[in-house]
Design a protein around this motif. Structure first.
Motif, PDB file in Angstrom:
ATOM      1  N   GLN A  74       0.871  -1.181   0.000  1.00 15.91           N
ATOM      2  CA  GLN A  74       0.000   0.000   0.000  1.00 15.91           C
ATOM      3  C   GLN A  74       0.898   1.218   0.000  1.00 15.91           C
ATOM      4  N   MET A  75       1.753   1.291  -0.983  1.00 14.88           N
ATOM      5  CA  MET A  75       2.751   2.354  -0.989  1.00 14.88           C
ATOM      6  C   MET A  75       3.221   2.568  -2.421  1.00 14.88           C
ATOM      7  N   ILE A  76       2.827   3.706  -2.993  1.00 11.89           N
ATOM      8  CA  ILE A  76       3.268   4.042  -4.338  1.00 11.89           C
ATOM      9  C   ILE A  76       4.515   4.899  -4.195  1.00 11.89           C
ATOM     10  N   ARG A  85       1.486   4.049 -13.413  1.00  5.24           N
ATOM     11  CA  ARG A  85       0.583   2.904 -13.330  1.00  5.24           C
ATOM     12  C   ARG A  85      -0.482   3.072 -12.247  1.00  5.24           C
ATOM     13  N   TYR A  86      -0.063   3.541 -11.059  1.00  4.42           N
ATOM     14  CA  TYR A  86      -0.983   3.495  -9.919  1.00  4.42           C
ATOM     15  C   TYR A  86      -1.607   4.838  -9.556  1.00  4.42           C
ATOM     16  N   GLY A  87      -1.017   5.939 -10.037  1.00  9.67           N
ATOM     17  CA  GLY A  87      -1.528   7.247  -9.646  1.00  9.67           C
ATOM     18  C   GLY A  87      -0.552   7.947  -8.721  1.00  9.67           C
ATOM     19  N   PRO A  88      -0.973   9.090  -8.146  1.00 17.02           N
ATOM     20  CA  PRO A  88      -0.068   9.918  -7.341  1.00 17.02           C
ATOM     21  C   PRO A  88       0.654   9.108  -6.263  1.00 17.02           C
ATOM     22  N   TYR A  89       1.949   9.403  -6.082  1.00 16.62           N
ATOM     23  CA  TYR A  89       2.711   8.667  -5.066  1.00 16.62           C
ATOM     24  C   TYR A  89       2.155   8.898  -3.668  1.00 16.62           C
ATOM     25  N   SER A  90       2.383   7.940  -2.794  1.00 15.26           N
ATOM     26  CA  SER A  90       1.844   8.001  -1.435  1.00 15.26           C
ATOM     27  C   SER A  90       2.532   9.086  -0.625  1.00 15.26           C
ATOM     28  N   PRO A 110      -1.064  -6.499  -7.241  1.00 17.76           N
ATOM     29  CA  PRO A 110      -0.770  -5.078  -7.443  1.00 17.76           C
ATOM     30  C   PRO A 110      -0.815  -4.276  -6.150  1.00 17.76           C
ATOM     31  N   ASP A 111      -0.230  -3.086  -6.209  1.00 16.72           N
ATOM     32  CA  ASP A 111      -0.313  -2.161  -5.093  1.00 16.72           C
ATOM     33  C   ASP A 111      -1.771  -1.719  -4.916  1.00 16.72           C
ATOM     34  N   LEU A 112      -2.179  -1.524  -3.651  1.00 18.92           N
ATOM     35  CA  LEU A 112      -3.583  -1.185  -3.401  1.00 18.92           C
ATOM     36  C   LEU A 112      -3.770   0.223  -2.834  1.00 18.92           C
ATOM     37  N   ALA A 113      -2.702   1.023  -2.828  1.00 17.05           N
ATOM     38  CA  ALA A 113      -2.797   2.330  -2.172  1.00 17.05           C
ATOM     39  C   ALA A 113      -3.872   3.229  -2.794  1.00 17.05           C
ATOM     40  N   ARG A 114      -4.164   3.055  -4.086  1.00 15.54           N
ATOM     41  CA  ARG A 114      -5.171   3.921  -4.742  1.00 15.54           C
ATOM     42  C   ARG A 114      -6.330   3.094  -5.294  1.00 15.54           C
ATOM     43  N   GLN A 227     -12.544   0.236  -0.525  1.00 14.45           N
ATOM     44  CA  GLN A 227     -13.050   1.394  -1.265  1.00 14.45           C
ATOM     45  C   GLN A 227     -12.625   2.728  -0.663  1.00 14.45           C
ATOM     46  N   VAL A 228     -12.017   2.694   0.531  1.00 12.24           N
ATOM     47  CA  VAL A 228     -11.573   3.958   1.130  1.00 12.24           C
ATOM     48  C   VAL A 228     -10.059   4.119   0.994  1.00 12.24           C
ATOM     49  N   LEU A 229      -9.372   3.089   0.507  1.00  8.16           N
ATOM     50  CA  LEU A 229      -7.916   3.164   0.380  1.00  8.16           C
ATOM     51  C   LEU A 229      -7.527   4.305  -0.567  1.00  8.16           C
ATOM     52  N   GLY A 230      -6.684   5.204  -0.065  1.00  5.41           N
ATOM     53  CA  GLY A 230      -6.241   6.342  -0.871  1.00  5.41           C
ATOM     54  C   GLY A 230      -7.252   7.464  -0.950  1.00  5.41           C
ATOM     55  N   ARG A 231      -8.353   7.362  -0.196  1.00  6.28           N
ATOM     56  CA  ARG A 231      -9.405   8.378  -0.296  1.00  6.28           C
ATOM     57  C   ARG A 231      -9.675   9.080   1.031  1.00  6.28           C
ATOM     58  N   LEU A 232      -8.787   8.892   2.022  1.00  6.55           N
ATOM     59  CA  LEU A 232      -9.002   9.555   3.300  1.00  6.55           C
ATOM     60  C   LEU A 232      -8.683  11.052   3.180  1.00  6.55           C
TER      61      LEU A 232
END
Lengths: 247, 292
Positions: A74-76, A85-90, A110-114, A227-232
């Motif tokens: 959970q870390m881009i 690939r995954y979106g903005p870095y963590s 795959p990474d799940l951060a986003r 569904q909340v991962l990366g959306r806090l």
């Protein structure tokens, strides 16, 4: 040579040598880790950062219980291909309320951060029941029992309290209503639903995550968490939005 | 303690230890070690000066080079965008018709679109965009919300029943479960709908089909239209063709009428750039011409 002369003497004093070893091996931590607690830039400011709801926290606990972190990070990282690939870095602030953090470095999946809101609830449920149903080449295990297992809610208040003990600002009201809020978040038509958005903010998603309104299952918790991962917080989207503007 | 005893043979001091008459030499550290140690110290001093290094309470030394990995990423993304600019500008400015007719551009769309589709769309619609139970096949001509380029682009932008403010909204009511129709009527309506796409089906009772037609006229035409051809304005599917999202068997149709359907597609406006969404639209239009 004098530094070797000093060492020559030190080697002959057991306690002195032990203290010397302790001192030298702590330099790395003192220089690289300890200052992160005082340097202001370590954790970014994010005013819109919200807390995990009791349902999302329960899903997080299931995520840990099932060992999802063993295959999913959970870390881009701040690398071009990851951002592509995954979106903005963590950002550090996104893990502010993660106790323990689940960054990881092993990516069998795959990474799940986003991953939050990237796919529909229906897809998440179908995929957890049997990944091969939607992704034929997947090697992920099936987690079909999540849908048939009722979520344990009687200990949710204690989980919130434990999180508060390590610095997550849950209020007394949140702790007292934890079990009811967990039910309300997965049952938009119930009278409990209103309290969830009141306590955790308008950005909270309230819907029957597992597709079975009226019942609170572990699938509800798991999908709510995914569904909340990366959306806090939206903080991570800002710096990259600037970088993306030149595209 | 230390015994000063020089070994006559080598000229080095001994450690003063003796094991059965054998003494240990205290050979000096080789010069090469001092050499590399000096280089390492000099390098680290240079590194401290040039790179972010020393913690200073609430801040840290930034280093003369001012390197920050976040800027490095932003810069590399910028450079990548500039590299792609040769063809991205053309995709952004030209019309769908012109791009589809340009084999060079479509070769690029196929190359770039495949990983883009794989990373974002394949989870539901499948690696080859052929869909699966509950997720539509995108290689057909049947698009719920319209199959024209602008329609597809817009659907990717706003999603279906998503969190986007302009989202497509549609819901097929649960006629059976919510007691809008008795159990028998659900099956009759389903039988009629089944007969539409299976005109030659022999095992259907004509009376049931006729009764179903009446029920359909009373309950279903508002969305699916008088001739059951659907309505892309409402996302209501054409029930007379051979394309089904949730299955076209009598059993599957009966399940859909009984329990309703409410598909969900996320909005991609916040996740993919306008350019990426246009590439995906072109990628799908291209897929469709490949599989009529």
């Amino acid at each position: 040579m004098s530094i070797f002369g000093f060492h020559y003497q030190l080697e002959r004093k057991a306690i002195g040598l032990v203290l010397g070893i302790v001192l030298v091996s702590s330099i790395g931590g003192l220089v690289e880790i300890a200052p992160l607690f005082t340097i202001h830039q370590t954790v970014e400011d994010a005013k819109d950062m919200r807390l995990y709801t009791p349902l999302e926290l329960a899903g997080r606990n299931i995520y840990i219980r099932e060992g999802c972190y063993a295959c999913h990070s959970q870390m881009i990282r701040t690398l071009r291909d990851e951002v592509d690939r995954y979106g903005p870095y963590s950002l550090a602030v996104e893990s502010k309320y993660d106790h323990p953090m689940l960054w990881g470095s092993k990516r069998t999946g795959p990474d799940l951060a986003r991953i939050g809101e990237k796919y529909s609830d229906q897809w998440q449920v179908a995929h957890l029941i049997n990944p091969r149903d939607v992704v034929p080449v997947s090697i992920m295990p099936a987690y079909d029992w999540l849908l048939s297992t009722d979520l344990r809610t009687d200990d949710l208040s204690a989980h919130l309290k434990a999180q508060r003990a390590v610095g997550v600002p849950y209020t007394d009201e949140m702790i007292a209503n934890a079990a009811l809020d967990a039910y309300g978040q997965a049952n938009p038509d119930s009278p409990r639903a209103e309290g969830v958005t009141k306590r955790y903010g308008k950005a909270t998603t309230v819907r029957p995550f597992d597709g079975l309104p009226g019942r609170l299952t572990e699938m509800d918790a798991m999908v709510a968490y995914l569904q909340v991962l990366g959306r806090l917080t939206d903080a991570a989207r800002k710096p990259v939005a600037q970088a993306g503007a030149v595209q | 303690m230390a015994v000063e005893e020089r070994d006559n043979h080598t000229g080095y001091l001994t450690t003063g230890h003796e094991w059965n008459g054998i003494k240990e030499l205290n050979t000096p550290v080789p010069r090469a070690v001092y050499f590399f140690l000096t280089i390492a110290v000099a390098f680290s001093i240079g590194y401290w000066i040039l790179m972010p290094a020393w913690p200073l309470g609430v801040t840290y030394t930034r280093g003369l080079l001012g390197i920050d990995q976040r800027n490095v990423v932003a810069q590399s993304l910028k450079e990548a965008a500039a590299d792609r600019n040769v063809w991205t500008a053309k995709i952004q400015s030209e019309s769908y018709a012109a791009l589809l007719a340009d084999p060079k551009m479509m070769a690029i769309v196929r190359e770039v679109g495949r990983p883009l589709f794989g990373d974002n769309c394949a989870a539901c619609h499948g690696r080859d965009a052929t869909g699966g139970p509950g997720f539509p096949n995108l290689t057909t001509t049947s698009f719920l919300w319209g199959g024209k380029p602008d329609d597809i682009f817009n659907t990717i932008r706003v999603g279906i029943n998503s969190a986007h403010k302009d989202t497509h909204v549609s819901q097929m009511p649960a006629f059976g479960r919510d007691a809008m129709l008795p159990r028998g009527d659900v099956l009759k309506a389903a039988t009629y709908v089944y007969s539409l796409s299976n005109p030659g089906a022999k095992n259907l009772d004509p009376a049931t089909v006729a009764a179903g037609k009446k029920i359909f006229a009373d309950n279903c035409v508002a969305c699916h239209g008088d001739n059951a051809k659907g309505n892309p304005e409402l996302g209501a599917p054409d029930l007379t063709d051979r394309f089904w999202i949730y299955g076209g068997s009598l059993d599957a149709i009966d399940t859909s009428v009984w329990g309703g359907r409410q598909g969900h597609m996320p909005s991609w406006e916040g996740r993919l750039s306008e350019l990426d969404r246009k590439i995906l639209t072109l990628y799908l239009l291209d897929k469709r011409t490949q599989t009529p």
